[in-house]
Structure formats: C-alpha cells, structure tokens
Design a protein around this motif. Structure first.
Motif, PDB file in Angstrom:
ATOM      1  N   CYS A 122       0.857  -1.197   0.000  1.00  0.00           N
ATOM      2  CA  CYS A 122       0.000   0.000   0.000  1.00  0.00           C
ATOM      3  C   CYS A 122       0.884   1.234   0.000  1.00  0.00           C
ATOM      4  O   CYS A 122       2.060   1.159   0.332  1.00  0.00           O
ATOM      5  CB  CYS A 122      -0.897   0.029   1.236  1.00  0.00           C
ATOM      6  N   ALA A 167       0.761   3.644   2.044  1.00  0.00           N
ATOM      7  CA  ALA A 167       1.162   3.735   3.459  1.00  0.00           C
ATOM      8  C   ALA A 167       0.389   2.616   4.149  1.00  0.00           C
ATOM      9  O   ALA A 167      -0.581   2.098   3.597  1.00  0.00           O
ATOM     10  CB  ALA A 167       0.806   5.088   4.042  1.00  0.00           C
ATOM     11  N   TYR A 168       0.819   2.215   5.326  1.00  0.00           N
ATOM     12  CA  TYR A 168       0.114   1.144   6.033  1.00  0.00           C
ATOM     13  C   TYR A 168      -0.684   1.706   7.207  1.00  0.00           C
ATOM     14  O   TYR A 168      -0.187   2.546   7.962  1.00  0.00           O
ATOM     15  CB  TYR A 168       1.095   0.096   6.563  1.00  0.00           C
ATOM     16  N   CYS A 169      -1.894   1.180   7.362  1.00  0.00           N
ATOM     17  CA  CYS A 169      -2.726   1.561   8.505  1.00  0.00           C
ATOM     18  C   CYS A 169      -2.308   0.704   9.703  1.00  0.00           C
ATOM     19  O   CYS A 169      -2.119  -0.511   9.554  1.00  0.00           O
ATOM     20  CB  CYS A 169      -4.196   1.303   8.199  1.00  0.00           C
ATOM     21  N   TYR A 204      -4.035  -0.367  12.049  1.00  0.00           N
ATOM     22  CA  TYR A 204      -5.040  -1.373  12.415  1.00  0.00           C
ATOM     23  C   TYR A 204      -5.271  -2.391  11.299  1.00  0.00           C
ATOM     24  O   TYR A 204      -6.206  -3.177  11.368  1.00  0.00           O
ATOM     25  CB  TYR A 204      -6.368  -0.699  12.759  1.00  0.00           C
ATOM     26  N   CYS A 205      -4.449  -2.397  10.287  1.00  0.00           N
ATOM     27  CA  CYS A 205      -4.706  -3.174   9.062  1.00  0.00           C
ATOM     28  C   CYS A 205      -5.083  -4.633   9.346  1.00  0.00           C
ATOM     29  O   CYS A 205      -4.368  -5.346  10.041  1.00  0.00           O
ATOM     30  CB  CYS A 205      -3.481  -3.146   8.174  1.00  0.00           C
ATOM     31  N   ARG A 217      -5.172  -6.782   6.956  1.00  0.00           N
ATOM     32  CA  ARG A 217      -4.421  -7.560   5.969  1.00  0.00           C
ATOM     33  C   ARG A 217      -2.922  -7.504   6.243  1.00  0.00           C
ATOM     34  O   ARG A 217      -2.117  -7.694   5.334  1.00  0.00           O
ATOM     35  CB  ARG A 217      -4.680  -6.997   4.567  1.00  0.00           C
ATOM     36  N   PHE A 219       1.928  -8.106   4.312  1.00  0.00           N
ATOM     37  CA  PHE A 219       3.056  -7.174   4.188  1.00  0.00           C
ATOM     38  C   PHE A 219       4.293  -7.582   4.973  1.00  0.00           C
ATOM     39  O   PHE A 219       5.332  -6.962   4.833  1.00  0.00           O
ATOM     40  CB  PHE A 219       2.638  -5.772   4.657  1.00  0.00           C
ATOM     41  N   GLY A 233      -3.578  -5.639   0.311  1.00  0.00           N
ATOM     42  CA  GLY A 233      -2.864  -4.496  -0.213  1.00  0.00           C
ATOM     43  C   GLY A 233      -3.766  -3.474  -0.914  1.00  0.00           C
ATOM     44  O   GLY A 233      -4.927  -3.346  -0.604  1.00  0.00           O
ATOM     45  N   LYS A 270      -7.008   2.384  -0.900  1.00  0.00           N
ATOM     46  CA  LYS A 270      -6.898   3.552  -0.026  1.00  0.00           C
ATOM     47  C   LYS A 270      -6.087   4.657  -0.709  1.00  0.00           C
ATOM     48  O   LYS A 270      -5.671   5.624  -0.092  1.00  0.00           O
ATOM     49  CB  LYS A 270      -6.280   3.179   1.333  1.00  0.00           C
ATOM     50  N   HIS A 272     -11.287   3.461   0.862  1.00  0.00           N
ATOM     51  CA  HIS A 272     -11.144   3.350   2.314  1.00  0.00           C
ATOM     52  C   HIS A 272     -10.779   4.734   2.860  1.00  0.00           C
ATOM     53  O   HIS A 272      -9.716   5.258   2.539  1.00  0.00           O
ATOM     54  CB  HIS A 272     -10.049   2.302   2.547  1.00  0.00           C
TER      55      HIS A 272
HETATM   56  S1  SF4 Z   1      -4.671  -3.100   3.095  1.00  0.00           S
HETATM   57 FE1  SF4 Z   1      -6.065  -1.430   3.606  1.00  0.00          FE
HETATM   58  S2  SF4 Z   1      -6.111  -1.380   5.846  1.00  0.00           S
HETATM   59 FE2  SF4 Z   1      -4.275  -2.509   5.220  1.00  0.00          FE
HETATM   60  S3  SF4 Z   1      -2.653  -0.982   5.152  1.00  0.00           S
HETATM   61 FE3  SF4 Z   1      -3.457  -1.191   3.097  1.00  0.00          FE
HETATM   62  S4  SF4 Z   1      -4.975   0.443   3.028  1.00  0.00           S
HETATM   63 FE4  SF4 Z   1      -4.582   0.107   5.172  1.00  0.00          FE
END
Ligand code: SF4
Length: 434
Positions: free
Chosen positions: A130, A132-134, A136-137, A139, A143, A177, A210, A247
């Motif tokens: 992604c 950037a990474y969230c 709370y992801c 998924r 990664f 992702g 996202k 998202h």
């Molecule tokens: S998969 Fe979705 S929730 Fe996870 S880091 Fe990427 S944008 Fe964020």
C-alpha cells in the motif's frame, strides 16, 4: 526521525521500533506533509492511523523485542521473535485461508478467495503493498516478509478459467494491499481479460483501495493517471460497473483539494466510488467523524457503503470498540445525515459465517439483547436472517456473544444428538433441525 517530531521519548521510540518488527510500518511524503497534524502528534488521529503505537502489542512482547533491538541481536533472532508474536495475532481471520480457498479441476488457486457465491476476490501479486500502512490493518499478514502467510497470484488466466466455470459469480473484487499501487500497464494486464465477452455474467469489477486517501495524485498528476482513467472508462464501456471501494478512516483525509480533483476525474469515467472503513478506537470512534465523512463523501459524489467492526486479527485488542458502543456511534452519526448518506450499512462484522450487522439493542420479554442480521452469508439461505444475542457491554466480536431465545445461532450446525446420548442407542434424542 518522524517519531521524534511527534515528541516521543527515546524509550517510546524504541517501543515503536519493537512493534514495527512485528507489524508493518510504511508512510509517504503526502501523508506526512498533507494529512498529519504534527502539532497534535502523537495523539493526532492520522498520526495514529499510520504510526505504530508503543502499546499496540502485549507489554511483555514489546519489552522482549525492544531488548533484542537495543542489544543488537542478529536479524535471524529478531525475525524468529517477531514470527512467534505474529502467530498469536490470528493472521488470517474468518478462516479465509482454509474456508474460502477455491480450486479448479482439483488444483488449489492461491491468490483467489471465494466466500460468497456471487463474489470472487483476486489478490494480484504486484498489488500486495500500500502507499502507506494503517496501524489497524486487517491484511497485515500480506506485508510482513512471511511468504506462507501471503495470498497472491499473477495468474489472471486461471482467474478467467475459474470465472468461466462459475456463472454464479457476478463480481470480482481486485484487492490487496492496494491494487492502485500498480501502474496502469500492470493493472491493465489483470483487468482487460475480465472484459472478454465470454464472461458476460460478470456485472461488476471492484477495486479495493486507499489510494484516494494516501496518494490521490495517482488519478491526477502521476505519469499514468490519464491512462488509468482510460482503462476505467473501458470497463464502463464494456457494460459493467467499475466500483472503487475507497477506504477513508477520518474526515481529514477528505480535505485536500487534490482528492476533490481525483474524485471528479474518476467519476467522470463513469466509475463509481463507494466508501468504507472500520470503526477504530482513538482514530474515528466519534459519531461526528463519521457524520462528517458520510456527508462530505456524498457532497463530493461518493457513496457511503460500510462501517465495519475492527476484525479479530493483529492489534485488534488495542483498537477494538465494543459492539454496543459501535452501534451507538453508528446510530448517532446516521441520525444527522440525509437519505443520500443512508446507503451506508453497519456496524458490520466480516466474520466466518458472513457479514453480521448490529442492527440495535432491544429488550425482548424482559431480556436485553443485540438485534443482529446477516447481510451477507456463506450459506445464501441465511442472507437477511435476523437473530438475537444476549447483550454484553464488553463484547467486541461475534465470537464473544451467546445466542438469545435459541439454543444456537442460525449459522451454527445443529448437533445430531444431545450430549450424554449415543447415536444408535434406543433412547437417542434428535434435536429438531432449524
Ligand atoms: S490493506 Fe487497507 S487497511 Fe491494510 S494498510 Fe493497506 S490500506 Fe490500510
């Protein structure tokens, strides 16, 4: 260093590094310069959305990893310690690796998921990261550098063959992702074969992304922005819906002018943008945040779609909001919107049997209960089924709940015999099927 800019002490910074050995961390210049309010960091919701928090994992784990980092432990030892913590974080919730895995002529298809009859999920290999990474992801397992945890494929031919044999599939969700991390040429390699007239039963292609929040220039100024929009137009011209499942976690992500331009350019191709996010403690657990998001999204031409409950994986314990509070937040936010915003559904749990929506809290025959409904189900017969669970103010997930007014939930199989009775015995007592 950005954690120092947020005012963290050296110990807190070490703890953040410890958390980041287990869970992925990534940010970019757009998020850092345009979305984070550095005067409010580390409490700023967008900072918390992207930067790991020192206490996101159990204290003992953080201390152990911090000690290893501080002591200059070899990479191999760090990796082993991180792996051990990850395995306790339910990397693949809702049984997705086992229960949703399709096969073609007896051959398993890694990188595809088929949970609900009408929808297939496709994980393109180059889209498993992604912008950037969230924090709370759900998924996160995609990664971390553990190939056996990852769902991915670059075999679009197999996807097409699978779809040809499954006329019940009307929608493909390309997911990650973030598939919009892929350049247009790669994205085209995956999308074009789906437009073949032989796949006429395919009514829509969805892209989970996202990028509108983390990198809106993808659709405006990036070198392949125009070509990407042409590809979107080709999907629409094929007679199918192209839906970007966007998202957005916080109203601030909707503020930049660049996003406004991106939305106009995407919707100008005939594609639609539906919006969704999980409800996350300390980031968006506030009715005003959701009300503002839904109203702003509608004003910009997007369609509010889902408020999710944070899934039972990764740092869920840290970010979870109890179901009772989640419903209050949803209801309070929903009340302050016009009908156009009320396309949104939730709060919804993407759980093993399906998507379960918390419709409300009620008192029935003197018993306080959650009123629940299956808005999607592994068993299509259960779609739309309402059911009850005993009210529990602390429950944060479906598995925390006990059925009310019934011996089991509708998606649970009926036991053949009562405990204590043996099949075949004369006094065997069968339970009625429901
Ligand atoms: S998969 Fe979705 S929730 Fe996870 S880091 Fe990427 S944008 Fe964020």
């Amino acid at each position: 260093m950005l954690t120092a800019r947020a005012g963290l002490s050296p110990d807190e910074r070490l703890a953040v590094r410890a958390v980041a050995t287990v869970l992925p961390f990534r940010t970019n210049s757009y998020v850092v310069e345009n979305l984070i309010d550095w005067d409010a960091a580390p409490d700023d919701p967008i900072y918390r959305l992207v930067f790991p928090q020192p206490d996101m994992l159990p204290a003992g784990d953080v201390r152990r990893l911090a000690d290893l980092l501080e002591g200059g432990a070899p990479q191999q030892q760090l990796r082993a310690a991180a792996h051990e913590v990850r395995m306790r974080l339910n990397p693949h919730p809702a049984g997705q690796l086992l229960l949703n895995a399709p096969s073609l002529h007896g051959r398993p298809l890694p990188g595809l998921q088929h949970k609900y009859p009408e929808t297939v999920l496709f994980f393109p290999r180059q889209g498993q990261t992604c912008h950037a990474y969230c924090t709370y992801c759900f998924r996160w397992a995609q990664f971390v550098d553990e190939p056996e945890l990852k769902m991915a494929t670059d075999d679009v031919g197999t996807l097409v063959a699978y779809l040809a044999e499954h006329p019940e599939v009307t929608s493909v969700l390309i997911t990650g992702g973030d598939p919009m991390i892929m350049g247009e040429a790669v994205l085209r390699r995956y999308i074009e074969p789906l437009l073949d007239p032989s796949l006429d039963h395919l009514e829509s292609i969805r892209i989970g992304t996202k990028s509108l929040s983390y990198w809106p220039q993808r659709f405006v100024t990036d070198p392949d922005a125009d070509a990407t929009l042409r590809l979107f137009g080709e999907v629409v011209d094929s007679g199918r819906t192209l839906a970007l499942m966007a998202h957005f976690s916080h109203p601030r992500e909707l503020e930049p002018l660049l996003l406004d331009q991106a939305v106009r350019r995407i919707t100008g191709t005939g594609a639609v943008i539906r919006t969704q996010a999980p409800l996350i403690r300390t980031i968006n657990d506030d009715p005003a945040a959701w009300r503002t998001m839904w109203r702003t999204q509608v004003r910009m031409g997007m369609i509010p779609y889902y408020m999710f409950i944070e899934r039972d994986t990764g740092p869920k314990d840290y970010f979870a909001v109890p179901l009772a509070r989640a419903h209050e937040i949803f209801r309070e936010a929903y009340r302050g919107t016009s009908g156009l915003c009320r396309t949104v559904r939730g709060p919804s749990m993407s759980a093993t049997p399906g998507k379960v929506c918390v419709d409300g809290v009620a008192e029935v025959a003197g018993i306080k209960v959650f009123v629940l409904r299956m808005i999607q189900a592994r068993d299509p017969q259960l779609v739309g089924t309402p059911f009850f669970a005993r009210f529990d103010p602390a429950a944060t997930w479906l598995t925390d709940l006990e059925p009310a007014f019934a011996p089991r939930f509708p998606y649970e199989p009926a036991p053949d015999v009562l405990p204590g009775f043996w099949p075949g015995e004369p006094d065997e007592l069968m339970l009625p099927a429901i």
